[in-house]
Enzyme design. Sequence first.
Site, PDB file in Angstrom:
ATOM      1  N   TYR A 163      24.942  30.663  41.111  1.00  0.00           N
ATOM      2  CA  TYR A 163      25.736  29.966  41.817  1.00  0.00           C
ATOM      3  C   TYR A 163      25.933  28.372  41.445  1.00  0.00           C
ATOM      4  CZ  TYR A 163      27.595  27.178  45.789  1.00  0.00           C
ATOM      5  OH  TYR A 163      28.305  26.477  46.756  1.00  0.00           O
ATOM      6  N   LYS A 167      28.794  25.553  39.947  1.00  0.00           N
ATOM      7  CA  LYS A 167      29.201  24.162  40.697  1.00  0.00           C
ATOM      8  C   LYS A 167      29.035  23.010  39.651  1.00  0.00           C
ATOM      9  CE  LYS A 167      31.037  25.945  44.370  1.00  0.00           C
ATOM     10  NZ  LYS A 167      32.193  25.931  44.639  1.00  0.00           N
TER      11      LYS A 167
HETATM   12  C1  RM4 Z   1      26.233  24.999  48.821  1.00  0.00           C
HETATM   13  C2  RM4 Z   1      24.770  24.717  49.258  1.00  0.00           C
HETATM   14  C3  RM4 Z   1      24.325  25.119  50.677  1.00  0.00           C
HETATM   15  C4  RM4 Z   1      24.853  26.733  51.124  1.00  0.00           C
HETATM   16  C5  RM4 Z   1      26.094  26.884  50.198  1.00  0.00           C
HETATM   17  C6  RM4 Z   1      26.511  28.501  50.228  1.00  0.00           C
HETATM   18  O1  RM4 Z   1      26.233  24.833  47.622  1.00  0.00           O
HETATM   19  O2  RM4 Z   1      23.897  25.544  48.244  1.00  0.00           O
HETATM   20  O3  RM4 Z   1      23.079  25.109  50.908  1.00  0.00           O
HETATM   21  O4  RM4 Z   1      24.699  26.997  52.399  1.00  0.00           O
HETATM   22  O5  RM4 Z   1      26.240  26.444  49.220  1.00  0.00           O
END
Ligand code: RM4
Length: 260
Positions: A163, A167
């Site tokens: 993930y 980003k």
């Molecule tokens: C964000 C961050 C948060 C997480 C969300 C899903 O980028 O990592 O801590 O809860 O993603």
Amino acid sequence: MLLKDKVVIVTGGSRGIGRAIAVACAAEGADVAINYWGDNDASYGKRSAIADVIGEIEKLGRRAIAVEGNVAAPQTGTDLVRHAVDAFGKVDVLASNAGICPFHAFLDMPPSVLERTVGVNLNGAFYVTQAVARQMKEQGTGGSIVATSSISALVGGGEQTHYTPTKAGVHSLMQSCAIALGPYGIRCNSVMPGTIATDLNAEDLANEEKRSYMEKRIPLGRLGRPEDVADCVVFLASDRARYVTGASLLVDGGLFVNLQ
Ligand code: RM4
């Protein structure tokens, strides 16, 4: 009215940050085309998530349409632009927000989890940004693109190895698009939400120890709310940010800078 009579496209707009962005833009005078994927189950007599946000926008006196589609498919962006132009005649703003974060350990992560996450978060952002930028260039009146990157573009997560690179990629995509699209008066920026309480992380934050750890790390003392991010997106979308492009805005309550 920071976005009076503007037309805004929001991806992933039926829940969480995307829903807050759609409503916040409408509250500032915009009409909204909302992309969503699968949130149309009116289970247990409740209105579906997408019908609910459409209704909220219409109560504000603005128009809204729902366009279902998985942004990971290149055609979705093109279809989304066509529906928006058919309904409202133009596109002024894109909030490229759609994203998933299926928390998963690294060592046993199957290719399907990685590929789905990259497909939605990065490829999807690319395809929708490209489709909207083509329309904006044709319109000849500039525009504003705001992508939902994340604090996770800058720091890591042990269960987010699939993930966080997406980003970081979204953040970098906006930087390069700012250069490529500047000549057409199209600004490209990203917001970097910290830990915002949404469906995306509800399961993760249901663990009281994890939730408490995150809250303690945040100088402002609370998890973020979707509206905290949406208001920053409205600023970057509006003419108040007319000289801002290629930038990113942390919306994290101070989480990123808090070492000790
Ligand atoms: C964000 C961050 C948060 C997480 C969300 C899903 O980028 O990592 O801590 O809860 O993603």
